[in-house]
Design a protein around this motif. Sequence first.
Motif, PDB file in Angstrom:
ATOM      1  N   TYR A 189      38.664  36.783  42.523  1.00 27.85           N
ATOM      2  CA  TYR A 189      39.605  38.011  41.997  1.00 27.85           C
ATOM      3  C   TYR A 189      40.579  38.282  42.864  1.00 27.85           C
ATOM      4  O   TYR A 189      40.828  37.574  43.822  1.00 27.85           O
ATOM      5  CB  TYR A 189      38.194  39.330  42.256  1.00 27.85           C
ATOM      6  N   ARG A 190      41.543  38.983  42.458  1.00 28.12           N
ATOM      7  CA  ARG A 190      42.675  39.347  43.076  1.00 28.12           C
ATOM      8  C   ARG A 190      42.927  40.944  43.197  1.00 28.12           C
ATOM      9  O   ARG A 190      42.777  41.555  42.297  1.00 28.12           O
ATOM     10  CB  ARG A 190      43.972  38.580  43.052  1.00 28.12           C
ATOM     11  N   GLN A 191      43.636  41.274  44.075  1.00 31.93           N
ATOM     12  CA  GLN A 191      43.919  42.799  44.153  1.00 31.93           C
ATOM     13  C   GLN A 191      45.413  42.909  45.034  1.00 31.93           C
ATOM     14  O   GLN A 191      45.631  42.262  45.806  1.00 31.93           O
ATOM     15  CB  GLN A 191      43.013  43.432  45.023  1.00 31.93           C
ATOM     16  N   THR A 192      46.199  43.928  44.297  1.00 31.72           N
ATOM     17  CA  THR A 192      47.360  44.258  45.060  1.00 31.72           C
ATOM     18  C   THR A 192      47.211  45.836  45.306  1.00 31.72           C
ATOM     19  O   THR A 192      46.452  46.329  44.849  1.00 31.72           O
ATOM     20  CB  THR A 192      48.524  44.078  44.164  1.00 31.72           C
ATOM     21  N   PRO A 193      48.234  46.346  46.219  1.00 32.90           N
ATOM     22  CA  PRO A 193      47.933  47.819  46.300  1.00 32.90           C
ATOM     23  C   PRO A 193      48.218  48.558  44.955  1.00 32.90           C
ATOM     24  O   PRO A 193      47.917  49.723  44.840  1.00 32.90           O
ATOM     25  CB  PRO A 193      49.363  48.117  47.308  1.00 32.90           C
ATOM     26  N   GLU A 194      48.990  47.892  44.054  1.00 36.62           N
ATOM     27  CA  GLU A 194      49.448  48.781  42.926  1.00 36.62           C
ATOM     28  C   GLU A 194      48.496  48.441  41.810  1.00 36.62           C
ATOM     29  O   GLU A 194      48.459  49.252  40.737  1.00 36.62           O
ATOM     30  CB  GLU A 194      50.639  48.228  42.429  1.00 36.62           C
ATOM     31  N   LYS A 195      47.547  47.569  41.885  1.00 31.27           N
ATOM     32  CA  LYS A 195      46.589  47.376  40.681  1.00 31.27           C
ATOM     33  C   LYS A 195      44.973  47.200  41.509  1.00 31.27           C
ATOM     34  O   LYS A 195      44.885  47.016  42.345  1.00 31.27           O
ATOM     35  CB  LYS A 195      46.731  45.742  40.130  1.00 31.27           C
ATOM     36  N   GLU A 196      44.173  47.592  40.318  1.00 33.82           N
ATOM     37  CA  GLU A 196      42.623  47.372  40.745  1.00 33.82           C
ATOM     38  C   GLU A 196      42.369  46.026  41.008  1.00 33.82           C
ATOM     39  O   GLU A 196      43.160  44.978  40.505  1.00 33.82           O
ATOM     40  CB  GLU A 196      41.819  47.896  39.696  1.00 33.82           C
ATOM     41  N   ARG A 197      41.228  45.593  41.599  1.00 37.68           N
ATOM     42  CA  ARG A 197      40.901  44.230  41.650  1.00 37.68           C
ATOM     43  C   ARG A 197      40.569  43.715  40.250  1.00 37.68           C
ATOM     44  O   ARG A 197      40.117  44.444  39.302  1.00 37.68           O
ATOM     45  CB  ARG A 197      39.836  44.149  42.446  1.00 37.68           C
ATOM     46  N   GLU A 198      41.205  42.524  39.895  1.00 36.44           N
ATOM     47  CA  GLU A 198      41.145  41.880  38.874  1.00 36.44           C
ATOM     48  C   GLU A 198      40.334  40.374  38.814  1.00 36.44           C
ATOM     49  O   GLU A 198      40.832  39.773  39.556  1.00 36.44           O
ATOM     50  CB  GLU A 198      42.450  41.932  37.893  1.00 36.44           C
ATOM     51  N   LEU A 199      39.650  40.202  37.565  1.00 30.44           N
ATOM     52  CA  LEU A 199      39.204  38.816  37.668  1.00 30.44           C
ATOM     53  C   LEU A 199      40.234  37.680  37.510  1.00 30.44           C
ATOM     54  O   LEU A 199      41.289  38.027  36.436  1.00 30.44           O
ATOM     55  CB  LEU A 199      38.049  38.791  36.508  1.00 30.44           C
ATOM     56  N   VAL A 200      40.231  36.634  38.058  1.00 26.30           N
ATOM     57  CA  VAL A 200      41.068  35.443  37.922  1.00 26.30           C
ATOM     58  C   VAL A 200      40.431  34.295  37.194  1.00 26.30           C
ATOM     59  O   VAL A 200      40.917  33.996  36.231  1.00 26.30           O
ATOM     60  CB  VAL A 200      41.508  35.074  39.377  1.00 26.30           C
ATOM     61  N   ALA A 201      39.262  33.819  37.738  1.00 27.97           N
ATOM     62  CA  ALA A 201      38.674  32.755  37.326  1.00 27.97           C
ATOM     63  C   ALA A 201      37.144  33.180  37.775  1.00 27.97           C
ATOM     64  O   ALA A 201      36.759  33.467  38.725  1.00 27.97           O
ATOM     65  CB  ALA A 201      38.986  31.465  37.646  1.00 27.97           C
ATOM     66  N   GLY A 202      36.194  32.428  36.709  1.00 23.94           N
ATOM     67  CA  GLY A 202      34.926  32.586  37.150  1.00 23.94           C
ATOM     68  C   GLY A 202      34.233  31.354  36.734  1.00 23.94           C
ATOM     69  O   GLY A 202      34.585  30.673  35.802  1.00 23.94           O
ATOM     70  N   ILE A 203      33.014  30.878  37.440  1.00 25.84           N
ATOM     71  CA  ILE A 203      32.275  29.704  36.898  1.00 25.84           C
ATOM     72  C   ILE A 203      30.717  30.147  37.073  1.00 25.84           C
ATOM     73  O   ILE A 203      30.358  30.619  38.111  1.00 25.84           O
ATOM     74  CB  ILE A 203      32.746  28.423  37.811  1.00 25.84           C
ATOM     75  N   PRO A 215      55.918  35.074  41.923  1.00 26.15           N
ATOM     76  CA  PRO A 215      55.684  36.288  42.851  1.00 26.15           C
ATOM     77  C   PRO A 215      54.792  37.292  42.280  1.00 26.15           C
ATOM     78  O   PRO A 215      54.095  38.098  43.122  1.00 26.15           O
ATOM     79  CB  PRO A 215      57.219  37.002  42.743  1.00 26.15           C
ATOM     80  N   GLU A 216      54.293  37.193  40.824  1.00 24.88           N
ATOM     81  CA  GLU A 216      53.436  38.012  40.081  1.00 24.88           C
ATOM     82  C   GLU A 216      52.073  37.746  40.854  1.00 24.88           C
ATOM     83  O   GLU A 216      50.911  38.387  40.536  1.00 24.88           O
ATOM     84  CB  GLU A 216      53.595  37.935  38.612  1.00 24.88           C
ATOM     85  N   ASP A 217      52.041  36.740  41.262  1.00 25.37           N
ATOM     86  CA  ASP A 217      50.507  35.772  41.730  1.00 25.37           C
ATOM     87  C   ASP A 217      50.330  36.359  43.258  1.00 25.37           C
ATOM     88  O   ASP A 217      49.372  36.346  43.879  1.00 25.37           O
ATOM     89  CB  ASP A 217      50.590  34.573  41.686  1.00 25.37           C
ATOM     90  N   THR A 218      51.258  37.301  43.710  1.00 25.48           N
ATOM     91  CA  THR A 218      51.233  37.760  45.279  1.00 25.48           C
ATOM     92  C   THR A 218      50.181  38.752  45.313  1.00 25.48           C
ATOM     93  O   THR A 218      49.978  39.888  44.396  1.00 25.48           O
ATOM     94  CB  THR A 218      52.413  38.297  45.819  1.00 25.48           C
ATOM     95  N   ALA A 219      48.914  38.440  46.120  1.00 27.40           N
ATOM     96  CA  ALA A 219      47.769  39.346  46.045  1.00 27.40           C
ATOM     97  C   ALA A 219      46.773  38.973  47.183  1.00 27.40           C
ATOM     98  O   ALA A 219      47.060  37.681  47.619  1.00 27.40           O
ATOM     99  CB  ALA A 219      47.035  39.383  44.876  1.00 27.40           C
TER     100      ALA A 219
END
Length: 115
Positions: free
Chosen positions: A37-51, A87-91
Motif C-alpha cells: 500500500y502507499r499513503q501521502t498526506p493528501e490521500k488515504e492509504r491505497e492498495l498498490v499491488a497484492g499477491i 512524482p505521483e508515485d511519491t509516498a
Amino acid sequence: VQVAESGGALVQFGGSLRLSCTIWKSDSFSIKARAWYRQTPEKERELVAGIRSGGTVHYADFVKGRFTISTDNAKNTLYLQMKSLSPEDTAIYFCDVLLAGAHYWGQGTQVTVSS
C-alpha cells in the motif's frame, strides 16, 4: 509477527526502485496474502499491488505495467519492483501481511520521485 520494509529512496523521474518487505513469524500459520500500500498526506492509504498464497496477483490500475510484485518464500520476503517512476508515485509504501486472520503492517519506507 514483525514486518519491516526497506528500499525506499530519492530517485529521478523515470527511474526504478525495488522495495523489500521482510516478515518474521514464530508460529506455524501460513501467510494468506501480502500486499503493498502507499499513503501521502493528501490521500488515504491505497492498495498498490497484492499477491495471494496461491500466486494470484492484483495491481492497481495506476501501476499496471510499471510495478511488479513478487515473493521469495525461502526468505519470507516480499518485493515491489518499480519502474518508470513519476512524482505521483511519491509516498510512504507499506507492506501488509494477512496471517491467521489478522493484518500486520510495517512502519513504511519513503519513496520520493523528483521531477
